[in-house]
Design a protein around this motif. Structure first.
Motif, mmCIF file in Angstrom:
data_model
loop_
_atom_site.group_PDB
_atom_site.id
_atom_site.type_symbol
_atom_site.label_atom_id
_atom_site.label_comp_id
_atom_site.label_asym_id
_atom_site.label_seq_id
_atom_site.Cartn_x
_atom_site.Cartn_y
_atom_site.Cartn_z
ATOM 1 N N ARG A 180 0.828 -1.216 0.000
ATOM 2 C CA ARG A 180 0.000 0.000 0.000
ATOM 3 C C ARG A 180 0.859 1.263 0.000
ATOM 4 N N LYS A 181 1.968 1.207 0.736
ATOM 5 C CA LYS A 181 2.882 2.348 0.775
ATOM 6 C C LYS A 181 3.395 2.672 -0.627
ATOM 7 N N GLN A 182 3.594 1.642 -1.443
ATOM 8 C CA GLN A 182 4.070 1.828 -2.812
ATOM 9 C C GLN A 182 2.933 1.999 -3.810
ATOM 10 N N HIS A 183 1.701 2.090 -3.311
ATOM 11 C CA HIS A 183 0.504 2.308 -4.137
ATOM 12 C C HIS A 183 0.359 1.230 -5.209
ATOM 13 N N LEU A 184 0.588 -0.016 -4.807
ATOM 14 C CA LEU A 184 0.446 -1.142 -5.732
ATOM 15 C C LEU A 184 -0.810 -1.931 -5.421
ATOM 16 N N THR A 185 -1.496 -2.350 -6.456
ATOM 17 C CA THR A 185 -2.617 -3.263 -6.276
ATOM 18 C C THR A 185 -2.056 -4.682 -6.176
ATOM 19 N N LEU A 186 -2.877 -5.602 -5.735
ATOM 20 C CA LEU A 186 -2.463 -7.005 -5.720
ATOM 21 C C LEU A 186 -2.126 -7.471 -7.134
ATOM 22 N N ASP A 187 -2.926 -7.036 -8.112
ATOM 23 C CA ASP A 187 -2.666 -7.398 -9.508
ATOM 24 C C ASP A 187 -1.289 -6.918 -9.963
ATOM 25 N N ALA A 188 -0.956 -5.662 -9.642
ATOM 26 C CA ALA A 188 0.323 -5.088 -10.066
ATOM 27 C C ALA A 188 1.492 -5.820 -9.408
ATOM 28 N N LEU A 189 1.363 -6.120 -8.125
ATOM 29 C CA LEU A 189 2.435 -6.842 -7.434
ATOM 30 C C LEU A 189 2.563 -8.266 -7.967
ATOM 31 N N ALA A 190 1.439 -8.882 -8.325
ATOM 32 C CA ALA A 190 1.471 -10.230 -8.898
ATOM 33 C C ALA A 190 2.262 -10.233 -10.201
ATOM 34 N N VAL A 191 2.012 -9.252 -11.055
ATOM 35 C CA VAL A 191 2.730 -9.158 -12.328
ATOM 36 C C VAL A 191 4.219 -8.910 -12.078
ATOM 37 N N ALA A 192 4.533 -7.981 -11.175
ATOM 38 C CA ALA A 192 5.929 -7.621 -10.920
ATOM 39 C C ALA A 192 6.725 -8.749 -10.265
ATOM 40 N N SER A 193 6.067 -9.521 -9.408
ATOM 41 C CA SER A 193 6.778 -10.538 -8.636
ATOM 42 C C SER A 193 6.721 -11.937 -9.249
ATOM 43 N N GLY A 194 5.705 -12.199 -10.055
ATOM 44 C CA GLY A 194 5.509 -13.553 -10.563
ATOM 45 C C GLY A 194 4.825 -14.459 -9.556
ATOM 46 N N VAL A 195 4.320 -13.872 -8.459
ATOM 47 C CA VAL A 195 3.558 -14.606 -7.454
ATOM 48 C C VAL A 195 2.092 -14.310 -7.720
ATOM 49 N N SER A 196 1.260 -15.325 -7.740
ATOM 50 C CA SER A 196 -0.140 -15.126 -8.107
ATOM 51 C C SER A 196 -0.855 -14.170 -7.145
ATOM 52 N N LYS A 197 -1.862 -13.512 -7.680
ATOM 53 C CA LYS A 197 -2.678 -12.606 -6.870
ATOM 54 C C LYS A 197 -3.318 -13.379 -5.719
ATOM 55 N N ALA A 198 -3.782 -14.597 -5.980
ATOM 56 C CA ALA A 198 -4.413 -15.414 -4.937
ATOM 57 C C ALA A 198 -3.430 -15.700 -3.803
ATOM 58 N N MET A 199 -2.188 -16.050 -4.160
ATOM 59 C CA MET A 199 -1.181 -16.331 -3.140
ATOM 60 C C MET A 199 -0.859 -15.084 -2.333
ATOM 61 N N LEU A 200 -0.704 -13.949 -3.015
ATOM 62 C CA LEU A 200 -0.426 -12.689 -2.317
ATOM 63 C C LEU A 200 -1.551 -12.348 -1.346
ATOM 64 N N LEU A 220 8.834 -15.424 -0.867
ATOM 65 C CA LEU A 220 9.138 -14.145 -0.214
ATOM 66 C C LEU A 220 10.234 -13.398 -0.967
ATOM 67 N N TRP A 221 11.221 -14.132 -1.480
ATOM 68 C CA TRP A 221 12.310 -13.502 -2.227
ATOM 69 C C TRP A 221 11.781 -12.806 -3.479
ATOM 70 N N LYS A 222 10.866 -13.445 -4.190
ATOM 71 C CA LYS A 222 10.265 -12.832 -5.379
ATOM 72 C C LYS A 222 9.529 -11.540 -4.999
ATOM 73 N N ILE A 223 8.853 -11.572 -3.860
ATOM 74 C CA ILE A 223 8.076 -10.409 -3.425
ATOM 75 C C ILE A 223 8.987 -9.250 -3.045
ATOM 76 N N VAL A 224 10.035 -9.519 -2.240
ATOM 77 C CA VAL A 224 10.925 -8.419 -1.835
ATOM 78 C C VAL A 224 11.676 -7.853 -3.036
ATOM 79 N N SER A 225 12.007 -8.720 -4.002
ATOM 80 C CA SER A 225 12.675 -8.228 -5.216
ATOM 81 C C SER A 225 11.765 -7.292 -6.001
ATOM 82 N N ALA A 226 10.494 -7.664 -6.115
ATOM 83 C CA ALA A 226 9.537 -6.823 -6.843
ATOM 84 C C ALA A 226 9.278 -5.504 -6.121
#
Length: 193
Positions: free
Chosen positions: A22-42, A57-63
């Motif tokens: 939220r601090k980075q103003h990202l939606t779950l969809d946007a973070l899913a695309v950036a990280s390669g982790v599914s929206k459902a998992m996030l 977690l590594w994919k998420i912190v990288s994104a």
């Protein structure tokens, strides 16, 4: 350090993830695309319903471009940046065309957004630069000597202590017309930053 300190309860991770996203103003969809982790998992991680793998977690912190520790322990425990580059390790480049010297003061991690240089121009040196990417700006502070700066149709002479900001997405030159060396501090800021 006990096991609980090393591996905090995962509800904290879910809360930390939601806060950072939220601090980075990202939606779950946007973070899913950036990280390669599914929206459902996030969504399940944020709701504290799953125990994510270290790989996930590594994919998420990288994104999110945050350090791993800040996701595990929260923003209050995050180590603040404190990178030191010793003088002998600073990259020094000389241009073949003009013999201008550039000491690269910015880290490689900044390369997409900002470059910092200490520029030295020998007597009668003319450094010519092609247009940078659209929206790029340059900021010069004259530390010693005087220089002529031309950007497109604009031209000025700058002396010790003077500062200039100009659009660098057009051809530009920095010239030392004098008999003495000129030193400048240069900041290049790329579009969108």
């Amino acid at each position: 350090m006990n096991k609980k300190e090393l591996f905090p309860d995962f509800p904290i991770v879910g809360n930390n993830l939601k806060r950072e996203r939220r601090k980075q103003h990202l939606t779950l969809d946007a973070l899913a695309v950036a990280s390669g982790v599914s929206k459902a998992m996030l969504s399940q991680i944020e709701a504290n319903k799953v125990n994510p793998t270290i790989g996930t977690l590594w994919k998420i912190v990288s994104a999110l471009n945050i350090d791993f520790d800040s996701l595990l322990r929260g923003e209050h425990s995050q180590n603040k940046k404190f990178d030191v580059t010793r003088a002998e390790n600073i990259t020094c480049l000389k241009t073949g065309q003009s013999n201008a010297e550039f000491r690269v003061l910015s880290s490689l991690s900044m390369a997409d957004s900002l470059e910092l240089h200490l520029m030295t121009l020998p007597p009668h040196c003319i450094h010519t630069s092609q247009a940078h990417l659209p929206g790029t700006e340059e900021y010069l502070t004259i530390l010693a000597g005087s220089v002529n700066v031309t950007a497109g149709e604009n031209r000025t002479t700058l002396n010790n202590g003077d500062v200039i900001a100009f659009q660098a997405d057009i051809g530009h030159t920095i010239e030392n017309p004098s008999e003495t060396e000129a030193k400048l501090y240069m900041v290049i800021r790329f579009s969108g930053n």
